[in-house]
Design an enzyme around this catalytic site. Structure first.
Site, short mmCIF file in Angstrom:
data_model
loop_
_atom_site.label_atom_id
_atom_site.label_comp_id
_atom_site.label_asym_id
_atom_site.label_seq_id
_atom_site.Cartn_x
_atom_site.Cartn_y
_atom_site.Cartn_z
N ASP A 328 0.86 -1.18 0.00
CA ASP A 328 0.00 0.00 0.00
C ASP A 328 0.89 1.23 0.00
OD1 ASP A 328 -2.12 -1.60 0.33
OD2 ASP A 328 -2.44 -1.16 2.45
N ASP A 606 -5.11 -3.61 4.40
CA ASP A 606 -5.66 -3.15 5.67
C ASP A 606 -7.16 -3.31 5.78
OD1 ASP A 606 -6.29 -1.18 3.86
OD2 ASP A 606 -4.88 0.28 4.67
N ASP A 610 -9.51 -6.68 1.58
CA ASP A 610 -8.17 -7.14 1.20
C ASP A 610 -7.92 -8.59 1.61
OD1 ASP A 610 -7.52 -4.70 0.13
OD2 ASP A 610 -6.57 -3.95 1.95
P1 ATP Z 1 -3.65 3.02 -0.10
O1 ATP Z 1 -4.30 1.90 -0.82
O2 ATP Z 1 -2.25 3.26 -0.50
O3 ATP Z 1 -3.83 2.98 1.38
P2 ATP Z 1 -5.65 5.01 -0.26
O4 ATP Z 1 -5.81 5.09 1.20
O5 ATP Z 1 -5.62 6.27 -1.02
O6 ATP Z 1 -4.35 4.29 -0.68
P3 ATP Z 1 -8.31 4.14 -0.50
O7 ATP Z 1 -8.50 4.17 0.97
O8 ATP Z 1 -8.94 3.08 -1.30
O9 ATP Z 1 -6.80 4.10 -0.84
O10 ATP Z 1 -8.79 5.54 -1.01
C1 ATP Z 1 -8.98 5.78 -2.37
C2 ATP Z 1 -9.41 7.22 -2.59
O11 ATP Z 1 -10.67 7.45 -1.96
C3 ATP Z 1 -8.49 8.26 -1.98
O12 ATP Z 1 -7.48 8.61 -2.87
C4 ATP Z 1 -9.41 9.41 -1.71
O13 ATP Z 1 -9.57 10.18 -2.87
C5 ATP Z 1 -10.71 8.73 -1.38
N1 ATP Z 1 -10.89 8.59 0.06
C6 ATP Z 1 -10.13 7.90 0.91
N2 ATP Z 1 -10.62 7.97 2.16
C7 ATP Z 1 -11.73 8.71 2.11
C8 ATP Z 1 -12.69 9.13 3.06
N3 ATP Z 1 -12.59 8.79 4.35
N4 ATP Z 1 -13.69 9.91 2.65
C9 ATP Z 1 -13.80 10.24 1.37
N5 ATP Z 1 -12.94 9.88 0.42
C10 ATP Z 1 -11.91 9.12 0.76
#
Ligand code: ATP
Length: 872
Positions: A328, A606, A610
């Protein structure tokens, strides 16, 4: 204060009966209830008792052989032999018992490191507490992926469902809601309840703790928390199996030797029998299974110290052999300490300053950001708290950063929350319906391309460009939007095309410096690092560059992956290192594609979704801090600090464990052969025994298990992370090892016979000649130990000579024991030894040096030959 059928009562009635409020208990009340109710914990699975563990040490072929020999010697009235044999039996069992105890203690320590935490409201504040600290009346916050920490009566549920198979056997997740159900509803139909130990698969909610510990449903049926698995890995089993067969083979060979010696050789039965027993004991690698186990246990401990907690032991073997790490981004490669640095609204571009999560700092230029800030603050599950002048986040750091920003832009913002669409990495947005001053507004935030599509009257190409530009700077970009609402719930069906666009927020999340180093280390170790993120392609590529991934220029997005079929994906997957805007389902496909290319894959995760990818990966790695319980349960390994550097450290430790196992085996087998061969040869050739049976038992007792054990504590050899990964299916018993056994076995025979005959030729007594042989065997074993410590490079360095504390402790102990049997009269009587003259003592050590030089030269030639044809 017990509740009867909370599922059939209203949430309010349950709160009243437990004298609790929707804001939870006060910290003082929670503490006092903890006194009353005790910790929220289930009794541990009873471990094997010490006695059972001790007795289980007697279940092995070697002990049977020895006990049989004790009976025979007793029948022959050779009491000294009987006593020595019984001492050896007791000694072996004791050592095995102590080692196993240590290994089990190491695993138990790990188990406590995996204790789950729970988010609760205490005095209206969101705090994270140990699952064991929950008491009836606590209000617990839940989201997808959480393991339910106690039996809960739901107060609120938004799209909530839970997997309750451990209680109901039903594998399809059950939908949940806060409405009461019929009193006589069976467990699986009590939709208003969440049961301890089950998993939240979707949605979010709040629940009131109604039962803890043994009073929960799972406690009542005597269910147990799943912990760390026992100390068996394929390798340990392979070793057990191997040792058992080898032992049987040796016993068989010994029987043939006995028959041959008695019928054809004409030896007297009593002495022949003892000699044959000596051969069998010398040859059986009895220490091997125990030392293998302890090596793994030490590996587990070393990894835990480097923040990688092993949940399934085979992962130790797997992590050492990985050739690809899929990781990640957020929190693993980056710090997950976010801050809003840039905001763009239709009114202009604003730069935001500040320090950490403190809700104060300048915004340039000045302008009206009140609506933007309101949405940032209300579409939010996190909380900020000031502890000792330092602001910290409870919850998602990105949301914490939005709160800090809102504080800078508009000060305190408060509103009652009516409805929520929780964030889900599949739809990538979150919406909250909040009411303030009679006005109901749905606040939305999420990935720009997703949220902007739901907006009306927006210049899409322009704002896409702006979002792209922010992402290129490595910023994480969020779009914010809103709409007015009339009803008490978000009208989900009409969201698309109805939102008003508020603007974009750009957040920094700097790379971890130690992750940059660890990525470089992995690359040197022949391990390819791939980033799999839900973030924007531009942001992902920018971070990939900063982190130093091999190929940061090519990015495949989730949409690209959907267009490729499996064979195409397997083609593409190796050369691309950045995967953006992926959903958890893509991770599973990526693991499968990489495995199809013959790679051994470590995958991090996480979220609850997954889990399949973590299970499929050769080494599934869950995040200990931000990871859900669902992910941890599916994983082989949990990172206590969520840090990529800990993965690299785990790989190093995994490789070290494998090397040490190899060293233990490469030391034990040739040594066993070297101990047995001189006697066998003497018997066949009708010569005097260079080492008596009792002496062989002695050598076995003091040296084999102790010296071999020292290898379990070996540190990583230099260059451990400069070698390409070993093949996953690489066997431990290789042609090299067989050759090594032959070589060392022959050198042992030659040296022992050489010294023995030298002593006889000088006119020494048989006792003295045998004492010289015994000491020669032990000295050779010690030199062999130093040789084995470095299998990939020279042993002629200061570090190699300096050894470890364990090595020198063991050597000093063994040397002291040798001096004792050589020079102390009572022991001389027992073992039939005689004092060795000083000059001959030096000669024995000199023989050891020659043996060491020969093996070392052979190794240098072998390594030299291997390196020359191209780079290995
Ligand atoms: P990684 O997989 O590296 O942890 P990540 O945390 O960006 O990356 P996701 O959690 O799937 O992956 O988030 C994808 C996208 O969704 C983010 O880039 C953001 O634009 C949006 N996002 C993440 N968290 C939130 C939230 N709590 N509320 C609204 N949008 C969110």
């Amino acid at each position: 204060m017990t509740l009867t059928s909370p599922h059939s009562q209203t949430a309010q009635a349950c709160l009243d009966q437990l004298s609790a409020g929707p804001g939870g208990l006060s910290p003082e009340e929670a503490a006092s209830r903890l006194e009353t109710y005790g910790p929220n914990r289930l009794p541990e699975a009873a471990g094997r008792s010490a006695l059972v563990r001790f007795l289980s040490q007697f279940r092995n072929v070697l002990i049977y052989v020895l006990l049989g020999a004790a009976v025979v010697t007793a029948l022959l009235q050779h009491w000294v032999d009987t006593a020595v044999i019984l001492a050896v039996v007791a000694g072996n069992a004791m050592i095995g018992f102590l080692q196993e105890g240590k290994a089990e203690a190491a695993m138990a320590a790990i188990r406590s490191m995996l204790a789950p935490r729970a988010a609760v409201l205490r005095g209206g504040q969101r705090v994270s507490v140990d699952g064991t600290a929950l008491v009836p009346g606590d209000v617990v916050l839940l989201e997808a992926g959480d393991k339910v920490p106690a039996d809960l009566r739901l107060l609120q549920a938004h799209g909530l469902s839970a997997q309750e198979a451990i209680l109901t056997g039903e594998s399809v997740p059950a939908d949940k809601s806060a409405a009461p159900v019929a009193e006589d509803a069976p467990l699986g139909d009590r939709r208003s309840m969440l049961w301890s130990g089950t998993l939240v698969t979707q949605g979010s909610g709040r629940g009131l703790v109604v039962a803890t510990g043994t009073h929960t449903e799972i406690g009542r049926i005597g269910g147990l928390l799943s912990g760390v698995e026992t100390l068996k890995t394929p390798l340990v089993e392979q070793m057990d199996h191997f040792a058992r067969w080898l032992s049987l083979l040796i016993v068989l060979a010994a029987a043939i030797l006995l028959a041959w010696g008695y019928f054809l050789g004409g030896h007297p039965f009593a002495s022949l029998f003892m000699a044959v027993v000596g051969v069998a004991v010398a040859a059986i690698p009895e220490g091997l299974p125990a030392v293998t186990t302890i090596t793994l246990a030490i590996g587990v401990r070393a990894m835990a110290q480097r923040h990688a907690i092993i949940r399934r032991l085979p992962a130790i073997e797997a992590i050492g052999s990985v050739s690809v790490i899929c990781t990640d981004k957020t929190g693993t490669l980056t710090r997950n300490e976010m801050a809003v640095v840039s905001v763009e609204t239709p009114d202009g571009v604003f730069e935001v300053q500040g320090d950490g999560y403190a809700p104060s700092g300048a915004i340039q230029p000045r302008g009206d950001l009140s609506q933007f800030a309101r949405t940032a603050a209300l579409c939010n599950d996190a909380a900020l708290a000031c502890k000792g002048g330092h602001w910290i986040v409870e919850g998602d750091p990105m949301e914490g950063a939005l709160l800090a920003f809102a504080g800078k832009a508009a000060g305190g913002i408060d509103a009652g929350r009516l409805d929520v669409i929780p964030f889900d990495s599949r739809h990538r947005y979150m919406a909250v319906l909040a009411e303030a001053g009679g006005e109901r507004i749905t606040h939305v935030k999420g990935a720009p391309e997703r949220v902007m599509r739901m907006c009306h009257g927006i210049d899409l190409p322009h704002w896409h460009d702006r979002a792209e530009a922010m992402a290129k700077r490595g910023l994480r970009v969020l779009a914010l939007a809103m709409r007015h609402e009339t009803g008490p719930e978000i009208d989900r069906d009409s969201l698309d095309g109805s939102l008003t666009f508020l603007g974009l927020a750009g957040l920094i999340d700097p790379p971890r410096p130690e992750a940059i180093e660890a990525v470089a280390e992995c690359r040197a170790a022949g391990i390819r690092v791939k980033m799999i993120t839900g973030d924007h392609a531009g942001t992902a590529a920018a971070i990939a560059r900063q982190i130093g991934l091999e190929n940061p220029h090519r990015v495949l997005t989730g949409a690209d992956l959907d267009r490729l079929d499996d064979p195409q994906l397997a083609m593409e997957v190796v050369d691309c290192d950045v995967f953006a805007r992926t959903s958890p389902e893509h991770k599973l496909r990526l693991v499968a594609a990489l495995q199809a290319r013959g790679l051994s894959v470590a995958m991090t995760g996480d979220g609850v979704n997954d889990a399949p990818a973590l299970k499929r990966a050769d080494a599934g790695i869950a995040m200990g801090l931000k990871g859900s319980e669902a992910a941890k349960e599916a994983a082989d390994l949990v990172l206590a600090d969520d840090n990529f550097a800990s993965i690299a450290a785990a790989v190093r430790e995994g490789r070290t464990v494998w090397d040490n196992l190899k060293k233990v085996i490469s030391w034990t087998l040739p040594t066993s052969a070297g101990q047995a061969l001189p006697i066998i040869l003497a018997l066949f050739l009708g010569l005097a025994l260079p080492v008596t049976a009792v002496q062989v038992l002695w050598i076995n007792l003091v040296s084999s298990v102790t010296l071999g054990l020292a290898l379990a504590f070996e540190p990583s050899e230099p260059g451990t992370m400069a070698r390409p990964p070993r093949r996953r299916d690489a066997p431990l018993l290789t042609g090299d090892l067989v050759w090594h056994i032959v070589l060392v076995g022959s050198l042992f025979v030659a040296t022992v016979f050489g010294m023995f005959n030298y002593a006889l030729a000088r006119g020494y007594s048989l006792e003295l000649a045998q004492t010289i042989s015994v000491n020669t065997v032990v000295v050779l074993e010690i030199f062999h130990l130093f040789f084995i410590r470095n299998i990939y490079g020279t042993s002629l360095t200061w570090a190699a000579v300096k050894g470890t504390k364990v090595v020198w402790t063991v050597i000093l102990a063994v040397t002291a024991a040798q001096f004792a049997v050589t020079y102390l009269p009572p022991l001389q009587m027992l073992l039939g030894t005689d004092a060795v003259p000083f000059a001959d003592g030096l000669l024995i050590v000199a023989a050891g040096v020659v043996f060491f030089a020969l093996t070392e030269i052979e190794k240098q030639i072998r390594l030299g030959l291997r390196v020359r044809p191209g780079k290995a």
